[in-house]
Structure formats: C-alpha cells, structure tokens
Design a protein around this motif. Structure first.
Motif, PDB file in Angstrom:
ATOM      1  N   ARG A   1      -5.361   8.669   4.059  1.00  0.00           N
ATOM      2  CA  ARG A   1      -4.066   8.231   3.519  1.00  0.00           C
ATOM      3  C   ARG A   1      -2.910   8.845   4.326  1.00  0.00           C
ATOM      4  N   ALA A   2      -3.018  10.144   4.644  1.00  0.00           N
ATOM      5  CA  ALA A   2      -1.966  10.813   5.425  1.00  0.00           C
ATOM      6  C   ALA A   2      -1.847  10.185   6.811  1.00  0.00           C
ATOM      7  N   LYS A   3      -2.976   9.862   7.412  1.00  0.00           N
ATOM      8  CA  LYS A   3      -2.984   9.240   8.737  1.00  0.00           C
ATOM      9  C   LYS A   3      -2.305   7.859   8.688  1.00  0.00           C
ATOM     10  N   ILE A   4      -2.624   7.092   7.661  1.00  0.00           N
ATOM     11  CA  ILE A   4      -2.039   5.765   7.511  1.00  0.00           C
ATOM     12  C   ILE A   4      -0.533   5.868   7.267  1.00  0.00           C
ATOM     13  N   GLU A   5      -0.126   6.753   6.377  1.00  0.00           N
ATOM     14  CA  GLU A   5       1.298   6.914   6.076  1.00  0.00           C
ATOM     15  C   GLU A   5       2.079   7.352   7.315  1.00  0.00           C
ATOM     16  N   SER A   6       1.481   8.231   8.110  1.00  0.00           N
ATOM     17  CA  SER A   6       2.121   8.680   9.351  1.00  0.00           C
ATOM     18  C   SER A   6       2.273   7.512  10.327  1.00  0.00           C
ATOM     19  N   PHE A   7       1.221   6.696  10.468  1.00  0.00           N
ATOM     20  CA  PHE A   7       1.264   5.530  11.346  1.00  0.00           C
ATOM     21  C   PHE A   7       2.367   4.570  10.907  1.00  0.00           C
ATOM     22  N   ILE A   8       2.429   4.296   9.606  1.00  0.00           N
ATOM     23  CA  ILE A   8       3.436   3.371   9.075  1.00  0.00           C
ATOM     24  C   ILE A   8       4.839   3.877   9.367  1.00  0.00           C
ATOM     25  N   LYS A   9       5.058   5.165   9.149  1.00  0.00           N
ATOM     26  CA  LYS A   9       6.379   5.759   9.376  1.00  0.00           C
ATOM     27  C   LYS A   9       6.737   5.745  10.864  1.00  0.00           C
ATOM     28  N   ASP A  10       5.788   6.152  11.721  1.00  0.00           N
ATOM     29  CA  ASP A  10       6.050   6.233  13.162  1.00  0.00           C
ATOM     30  C   ASP A  10       6.274   4.866  13.799  1.00  0.00           C
ATOM     31  N   LYS A  11       5.526   3.870  13.369  1.00  0.00           N
ATOM     32  CA  LYS A  11       5.579   2.544  14.001  1.00  0.00           C
ATOM     33  C   LYS A  11       6.513   1.576  13.287  1.00  0.00           C
ATOM     34  N   GLY A  12       7.033   1.967  12.149  1.00  0.00           N
ATOM     35  CA  GLY A  12       7.944   1.073  11.429  1.00  0.00           C
ATOM     36  C   GLY A  12       7.268  -0.199  10.966  1.00  0.00           C
ATOM     37  N   VAL A  13       6.058  -0.087  10.460  1.00  0.00           N
ATOM     38  CA  VAL A  13       5.293  -1.246   9.990  1.00  0.00           C
ATOM     39  C   VAL A  13       6.007  -1.845   8.783  1.00  0.00           C
ATOM     40  N   ASN A  14       6.080  -3.190   8.749  1.00  0.00           N
ATOM     41  CA  ASN A  14       6.788  -3.825   7.620  1.00  0.00           C
ATOM     42  C   ASN A  14       6.053  -3.543   6.309  1.00  0.00           C
ATOM     43  N   GLU A  15       6.799  -3.593   5.233  1.00  0.00           N
ATOM     44  CA  GLU A  15       6.302  -3.178   3.921  1.00  0.00           C
ATOM     45  C   GLU A  15       5.084  -3.983   3.458  1.00  0.00           C
ATOM     46  N   THR A  16       5.085  -5.274   3.706  1.00  0.00           N
ATOM     47  CA  THR A  16       3.967  -6.114   3.268  1.00  0.00           C
ATOM     48  C   THR A  16       2.674  -5.682   3.930  1.00  0.00           C
ATOM     49  N   VAL A  17       2.691  -5.549   5.250  1.00  0.00           N
ATOM     50  CA  VAL A  17       1.486  -5.123   5.982  1.00  0.00           C
ATOM     51  C   VAL A  17       1.113  -3.698   5.581  1.00  0.00           C
ATOM     52  N   ALA A  18       2.110  -2.843   5.424  1.00  0.00           N
ATOM     53  CA  ALA A  18       1.856  -1.453   5.037  1.00  0.00           C
ATOM     54  C   ALA A  18       1.103  -1.396   3.706  1.00  0.00           C
ATOM     55  N   ASN A  19       1.482  -2.234   2.754  1.00  0.00           N
ATOM     56  CA  ASN A  19       0.807  -2.241   1.450  1.00  0.00           C
ATOM     57  C   ASN A  19      -0.667  -2.619   1.576  1.00  0.00           C
ATOM     58  N   TYR A  20      -0.985  -3.524   2.483  1.00  0.00           N
ATOM     59  CA  TYR A  20      -2.389  -3.890   2.696  1.00  0.00           C
ATOM     60  C   TYR A  20      -3.150  -2.741   3.362  1.00  0.00           C
ATOM     61  N   ILE A  21      -2.555  -2.130   4.363  1.00  0.00           N
ATOM     62  CA  ILE A  21      -3.210  -1.026   5.069  1.00  0.00           C
ATOM     63  C   ILE A  21      -3.465   0.145   4.109  1.00  0.00           C
ATOM     64  N   LEU A  22      -2.514   0.395   3.216  1.00  0.00           N
ATOM     65  CA  LEU A  22      -2.650   1.508   2.272  1.00  0.00           C
ATOM     66  C   LEU A  22      -3.761   1.293   1.239  1.00  0.00           C
ATOM     67  N   LEU A  23      -4.323   0.101   1.170  1.00  0.00           N
ATOM     68  CA  LEU A  23      -5.472  -0.150   0.295  1.00  0.00           C
ATOM     69  C   LEU A  23      -6.758   0.451   0.863  1.00  0.00           C
ATOM     70  N   ALA A  24      -6.779   0.714   2.169  1.00  0.00           N
ATOM     71  CA  ALA A  24      -8.006   1.165   2.840  1.00  0.00           C
ATOM     72  C   ALA A  24      -8.650   2.395   2.190  1.00  0.00           C
ATOM     73  N   PRO A  25      -7.915   3.476   1.933  1.00  0.00           N
ATOM     74  CA  PRO A  25      -8.574   4.652   1.343  1.00  0.00           C
ATOM     75  C   PRO A  25      -9.164   4.365  -0.045  1.00  0.00           C
ATOM     76  N   ASP A  26      -8.435   3.611  -0.878  1.00  0.00           N
ATOM     77  CA  ASP A  26      -8.929   3.307  -2.224  1.00  0.00           C
ATOM     78  C   ASP A  26     -10.188   2.440  -2.165  1.00  0.00           C
ATOM     79  N   LEU A  27     -10.189   1.461  -1.271  1.00  0.00           N
ATOM     80  CA  LEU A  27     -11.360   0.584  -1.136  1.00  0.00           C
ATOM     81  C   LEU A  27     -12.555   1.343  -0.578  1.00  0.00           C
TER      82      LEU A  27
END
Length: 176
Positions: free
Chosen positions: A41-67
C-alpha cells in the motif's frame, strides 16, 4: 424493451448483483499479511503521489493490496474447496510474478491494473463455488466487495485494453 436495453441486459448478465453497502467489520490481518499489505500500500501510494496518477486509476490500483490479502486468506480457509484455492493461487502467483501482461518493473504501479483485473475475475469464478459470506468475511476493503467486482469488470477494457482482458479471462476461465 428497446435494443439498447437488451444490449445493457446482455452486458450485465455475467456481473454479480450489487448490494447496498453494509457496515464493515474490521479484520485483523496476521502479522506476515499485515507487513506485506502495508509495504504494498505504501509503495502504491508513493507511486501515485510521485507520478500524479489520476484519481480514477489510482482507486483501481489501490485495490491491489486488499485483493491480494483476500485471495491469500481464501487459500488458507478450510471452507474453500480445492479448485477455488487453485484459482486463488493462480491470482496470488500473478501478483507476485515479475513478468506479466503489464509488468510493474517497467511501468511502476500502473502494472498492478492487470493484477487487479485478474484478481476480480478469479473472485467472480470463486464465488460460483464458495459461499459469499465466506468470501466477504475475508474482505478488508472499504467498498462493498460485489460492488468492487462489478466496477472493475465494467472498467477493465478501458483500463488495460480488450486484448489483455481477454487473455486474463482465458487464464481464469480456462476450459477443462
């Protein structure tokens, strides 16, 4: 019923029904899962922040740890049959594998989109054989699980393209 309504019904026939969200019960993760979950989760959040990933895509990526954690828990659950555990195992292995259709090593966190889609297709298949309450018991995500599955399936083509979605479906729904 007009042609458009028939198309929509046909499109939705393989999607799980969406229920109203219920109050989620926090699930304590075993120590090894918690460490992996937190790191991912920390790795994903860092990637999203550093790369400026749009919110919609970010929400899908953030599902990875839970899944990932859900699938790992299903593998460990004695109430889950062998074929469903095998499907969950394939999805967990896909998360871990360094080479997949969209490798994280090349594209960073965006490479988790195919992992998320495969995990959702695996869960859709698992829900055919495993009682929904057993699967929900292991879900630690914020949104309703069936709503998540529906949302990801509806967006899959737009997220990774039809060719990759077709390959992921074949991986999970392979004919015996």
């Amino acid at each position: 019923m007009n042609e458009e309504d028939r198309k929509q019904d046909k499109q939705n026939e393989n999607l799980p029904a969406v229920r109203q969200p219920v109050e989620l019960i926090p699930v304590e993760l075993p120590e090894p899962h918690q460490r992996f979950y937190d790191k991912l989760r920390a790795k994903i959040e860092s990637f999203i922040k550093d790369k400026g990933v749009n919110e919609t895509v970010a929400n899908y990526i953030l599902l990875a740890p839970d899944l990932f954690v859900l699938l790992a828990r299903l593998i460990m659950d004695k109430r889950v049959g062998g074929s469903s555990k095998a499907i969950a195992g394939v999805a967990v292995a896909y998360f871990i594998a360094p080479i997949d259709f969209i490798p994280e090593a090349l594209v960073g966190g965006l490479g988790l989109l195919d992992d998320v889609i495969l995990a959702v297709y695996a869960l859709r298949r698992i829900l055919v054989d495993v009682d929904e309450s057993v699967v929900r018991e292991h879900w630690n995500g914020q949104e309703d699980l069936l709503s998540v599955i529906t949302k990801v399936i509806k967006s899959a083509d737009d997220l990774v393209g039809k060719k990759i979605v077709k390959k992921l479906e074949e991986l999970v729904f392979r004919k015996k």
